[in-house]
Scaffold this motif. Sequence first.
Motif, PDB file in Angstrom:
ATOM      1  N   PRO A 220       0.801  -1.224   0.000  1.00  0.00           N
ATOM      2  CA  PRO A 220       0.000   0.000   0.000  1.00  0.00           C
ATOM      3  C   PRO A 220       0.836   1.278   0.000  1.00  0.00           C
ATOM      4  O   PRO A 220       0.398   2.312  -0.501  1.00  0.00           O
ATOM      5  N   ASP A 221       2.048   1.241   0.558  1.00  0.00           N
ATOM      6  CA  ASP A 221       2.890   2.435   0.608  1.00  0.00           C
ATOM      7  C   ASP A 221       3.822   2.548  -0.589  1.00  0.00           C
ATOM      8  O   ASP A 221       4.646   3.469  -0.650  1.00  0.00           O
ATOM      9  N   GLY A 222       3.727   1.639  -1.529  1.00  0.00           N
ATOM     10  CA  GLY A 222       4.569   1.681  -2.706  1.00  0.00           C
ATOM     11  C   GLY A 222       5.881   0.956  -2.565  1.00  0.00           C
ATOM     12  O   GLY A 222       6.632   0.827  -3.539  1.00  0.00           O
ATOM     13  N   ALA A 223       6.207   0.503  -1.366  1.00  0.00           N
ATOM     14  CA  ALA A 223       7.460  -0.209  -1.156  1.00  0.00           C
ATOM     15  C   ALA A 223       7.350  -1.619  -1.728  1.00  0.00           C
ATOM     16  O   ALA A 223       6.312  -2.278  -1.594  1.00  0.00           O
ATOM     17  N   PRO A 224       8.428  -2.117  -2.346  1.00  0.00           N
ATOM     18  CA  PRO A 224       8.377  -3.473  -2.912  1.00  0.00           C
ATOM     19  C   PRO A 224       8.206  -4.535  -1.834  1.00  0.00           C
ATOM     20  O   PRO A 224       8.867  -4.493  -0.794  1.00  0.00           O
ATOM     21  N   VAL A 225       7.328  -5.490  -2.107  1.00  0.00           N
ATOM     22  CA  VAL A 225       7.167  -6.673  -1.269  1.00  0.00           C
ATOM     23  C   VAL A 225       8.001  -7.814  -1.841  1.00  0.00           C
ATOM     24  O   VAL A 225       8.612  -8.591  -1.115  1.00  0.00           O
ATOM     25  N   ALA A 226       8.017  -7.906  -3.168  1.00  0.00           N
ATOM     26  CA  ALA A 226       8.787  -8.944  -3.848  1.00  0.00           C
ATOM     27  C   ALA A 226       9.155  -8.432  -5.222  1.00  0.00           C
ATOM     28  O   ALA A 226       8.331  -7.800  -5.897  1.00  0.00           O
ATOM     29  N   VAL A 227      10.394  -8.687  -5.634  1.00  0.00           N
ATOM     30  CA  VAL A 227      10.837  -8.268  -6.956  1.00  0.00           C
ATOM     31  C   VAL A 227      11.594  -9.416  -7.605  1.00  0.00           C
ATOM     32  O   VAL A 227      12.108 -10.312  -6.925  1.00  0.00           O
ATOM     33  N   GLY A 228      11.664  -9.397  -8.917  1.00  0.00           N
ATOM     34  CA  GLY A 228      12.432 -10.401  -9.658  1.00  0.00           C
ATOM     35  C   GLY A 228      12.754  -9.887 -11.037  1.00  0.00           C
ATOM     36  O   GLY A 228      11.934  -9.202 -11.668  1.00  0.00           O
ATOM     37  N   ARG A 229      13.952 -10.187 -11.517  1.00  0.00           N
ATOM     38  CA  ARG A 229      14.354  -9.822 -12.873  1.00  0.00           C
ATOM     39  C   ARG A 229      14.057 -11.018 -13.771  1.00  0.00           C
ATOM     40  O   ARG A 229      14.616 -12.097 -13.590  1.00  0.00           O
ATOM     41  N   LEU A 230      13.177 -10.827 -14.731  1.00  0.00           N
ATOM     42  CA  LEU A 230      12.644 -11.929 -15.518  1.00  0.00           C
ATOM     43  C   LEU A 230      13.529 -12.241 -16.712  1.00  0.00           C
ATOM     44  O   LEU A 230      14.191 -11.353 -17.267  1.00  0.00           O
ATOM     45  N   GLY A 231      13.515 -13.500 -17.128  1.00  0.00           N
ATOM     46  CA  GLY A 231      14.315 -13.923 -18.269  1.00  0.00           C
ATOM     47  C   GLY A 231      13.481 -14.627 -19.309  1.00  0.00           C
ATOM     48  O   GLY A 231      12.361 -15.070 -19.058  1.00  0.00           O
ATOM     49  N   ALA A 232      14.031 -14.730 -20.530  1.00  0.00           N
ATOM     50  CA  ALA A 232      13.365 -15.415 -21.635  1.00  0.00           C
ATOM     51  C   ALA A 232      14.410 -16.103 -22.487  1.00  0.00           C
ATOM     52  O   ALA A 232      15.545 -15.634 -22.605  1.00  0.00           O
ATOM     53  N   GLU A 233      14.028 -17.229 -23.072  1.00  0.00           N
ATOM     54  CA  GLU A 233      14.951 -17.983 -23.903  1.00  0.00           C
ATOM     55  C   GLU A 233      15.184 -17.326 -25.258  1.00  0.00           C
ATOM     56  O   GLU A 233      16.227 -17.477 -25.865  1.00  0.00           O
ATOM     57  N   SER A 234      14.169 -16.602 -25.755  1.00  0.00           N
ATOM     58  CA  SER A 234      14.274 -15.955 -27.062  1.00  0.00           C
ATOM     59  C   SER A 234      13.749 -14.537 -26.963  1.00  0.00           C
ATOM     60  O   SER A 234      12.741 -14.286 -26.296  1.00  0.00           O
ATOM     61  N   HIS A 235      14.447 -13.608 -27.620  1.00  0.00           N
ATOM     62  CA  HIS A 235      13.967 -12.244 -27.689  1.00  0.00           C
ATOM     63  C   HIS A 235      13.623 -11.845 -29.118  1.00  0.00           C
ATOM     64  O   HIS A 235      13.340 -10.675 -29.383  1.00  0.00           O
ATOM     65  N   THR A 236      13.663 -12.797 -30.030  1.00  0.00           N
ATOM     66  CA  THR A 236      13.314 -12.506 -31.413  1.00  0.00           C
ATOM     67  C   THR A 236      11.861 -12.848 -31.721  1.00  0.00           C
ATOM     68  O   THR A 236      11.276 -12.268 -32.631  1.00  0.00           O
ATOM     69  N   VAL A 237      11.276 -13.793 -30.991  1.00  0.00           N
ATOM     70  CA  VAL A 237       9.864 -14.139 -31.136  1.00  0.00           C
ATOM     71  C   VAL A 237       9.141 -13.581 -29.914  1.00  0.00           C
ATOM     72  O   VAL A 237       9.295 -14.094 -28.804  1.00  0.00           O
ATOM     73  N   MET A 238       8.390 -12.516 -30.105  1.00  0.00           N
ATOM     74  CA  MET A 238       7.782 -11.804 -28.991  1.00  0.00           C
ATOM     75  C   MET A 238       6.885 -12.704 -28.147  1.00  0.00           C
ATOM     76  O   MET A 238       6.906 -12.653 -26.916  1.00  0.00           O
ATOM     77  N   LEU A 239       6.096 -13.546 -28.799  1.00  0.00           N
ATOM     78  CA  LEU A 239       5.159 -14.394 -28.064  1.00  0.00           C
ATOM     79  C   LEU A 239       5.898 -15.347 -27.140  1.00  0.00           C
ATOM     80  O   LEU A 239       5.522 -15.504 -25.972  1.00  0.00           O
ATOM     81  N   ALA A 240       6.953 -15.991 -27.633  1.00  0.00           N
ATOM     82  CA  ALA A 240       7.682 -16.952 -26.808  1.00  0.00           C
ATOM     83  C   ALA A 240       8.299 -16.263 -25.597  1.00  0.00           C
ATOM     84  O   ALA A 240       8.215 -16.767 -24.464  1.00  0.00           O
ATOM     85  N   ALA A 241       8.917 -15.100 -25.807  1.00  0.00           N
ATOM     86  CA  ALA A 241       9.532 -14.386 -24.685  1.00  0.00           C
ATOM     87  C   ALA A 241       8.475 -13.880 -23.712  1.00  0.00           C
ATOM     88  O   ALA A 241       8.645 -13.955 -22.485  1.00  0.00           O
ATOM     89  N   PHE A 242       7.376 -13.372 -24.239  1.00  0.00           N
ATOM     90  CA  PHE A 242       6.313 -12.839 -23.387  1.00  0.00           C
ATOM     91  C   PHE A 242       5.755 -13.927 -22.476  1.00  0.00           C
ATOM     92  O   PHE A 242       5.509 -13.700 -21.284  1.00  0.00           O
ATOM     93  N   GLU A 243       5.592 -15.126 -23.021  1.00  0.00           N
ATOM     94  CA  GLU A 243       5.067 -16.220 -22.206  1.00  0.00           C
ATOM     95  C   GLU A 243       6.090 -16.675 -21.172  1.00  0.00           C
ATOM     96  O   GLU A 243       5.715 -17.066 -20.063  1.00  0.00           O
TER      97      GLU A 243
END
Length: 535
Positions: free
Chosen positions: A169-192
């Motif tokens: 509620p105060d804007g402070a992070p409760v949990a964070v994570g830096r996300l990864g993807a196997e491919s960045h050339t096919v948008m759908l695959a990376a998005f999923e």
Amino acid sequence: MERVIGGSDRSAVGGRVPACPGPQAPGQGAVARSVTVRLDRRSLRGWHIRLLDQLGQRPDRRVRIAWVTQGSGLPGNAEVLFRLEAAIHGLPRPGLATAAEPVALAPYEARPDETVQTGDDIILDVSGAPAAPAAAPVWRLDFDGVPGEAGLLAALFARRAPVAALRGPDGAPVAVGRLGAESHTVMLAAFEDYLARTITLIAAALDGAGSPTLPDGAEAPLQPGRTFDLDGFGAGRRAAGGLARQVARRLYALCFQGPQWRVGWRQVVGPDLIDLRRHPEGGWNDLPDDGRRFYADPFAIARDGAVTLFVEEFDYRRGKGVISAVGFEAGGPRGRPEPVLELETHLSYPFVFEADGQAWMIPESHASGTIDLYRATAFPRGWVHEAVLVDGVVASDATLLQHNGRWWLFATVRTGGGSYSDTLHLWHAPHFRGPWTPHRRNPVLIDVGSARAAGPVVARGGALIRPVQDCRGGYGAALGLARILRLDEEGYAQRVETRLGPGAAWPGSRLHMLSAAGGLEFIDGSRPARPRLLR
């Protein structure tokens, strides 16, 4: 007080669940026992369904949903991009990024009078909607400081790894994570890939295992030049607006380098496709398009001495389908298809028929959760909504047939996820307006190779031949011709006799539909890859 629209009480059976030790708040080592998930019904995706199911795996947790409005979702043409990439790269669908329907959340339905009570552990807002007063702590999800999913797609276009953050509620992070993807050339695959790991992050946080910082000590980023506010709504809207332009550019790049849907036509001289069981020697003519749209789902009707062809017209820039029509003669179309029916939702498969002296249409719009009947007041234009034939169903390619004194309605139905093309349901009625009764043996067929309709049923030599889509090689990969062996209130049976795919007479990768009227025959599918038209 916030209105709860859904819920699922997954309490333990046959034993007492031990209470969480200690007085900690969720996210600080304690488990959230009750979670209300805020969603916008207009931007539901498969990952929301997966998230709810995973959160509900704990037998001691209650999971409910609450509908909100003004959610900050993806631009409308993002779904077009995902569908096109799935077709080009042969990616499985549906998936986490696939648009979902509210009926898929039936397991979480609650009593109509149920409301969020003070004392609920957590309200989880993944909608990106503006902040609203709540009776419990609210955790809001953002990606690189952008509420909703726009931050994920923006990160893909920027070729960076996004940071997902749950903020209290105060804007402070409760949990964070830096996300990864196997491919960045096919948008759908990376998005999923991103969405799958977002579910992991949320589930971990609600189980008390979230970390408020990244391993390198960095904090979750905010939008440049912004301080955190409880709304963040404007940032989501701005991000979605910029994304729409980026998605449009990528769509053009894909469309003008890869296969494209098209409609083929020919004048029938001699046997038609059902009698031939092969492509005609003379091949097919293409219905011209301007390269900025495609035509698909051809339905022809002969009326008042003329043939009119109805098609789905999909303009890449608008990101949705409308129903268009064009008059035909033996030498080809009279002009170009012009829109005759447009709704807020995507339209396709314009099943057009004549009955009671009038022209009627049942277009596909599975996002509405209904099968709808329209009537023409100024054929081929002037379509007005006449009735809801079937309600509360995610149905594709509804097709009517009058047989043995009754009307029959065929459609593939998607229930609880899965394919749109593998489960055939039937309804029957004394009149095409209804009332429609579900077949007592629904689903009458589960077969991705022959369940989904590919055009009107044709009477031929005392038999009923049903064109079907053979989707074993992907959506619309081939056209099947199935003989209906039984159709009554006690059972249904069919046998596929012929399978037709692309070939020398129909170059491309797909063959999808069949319709005929007034000595003209129509199919659709995809043309071979074309050179880039735009720089």
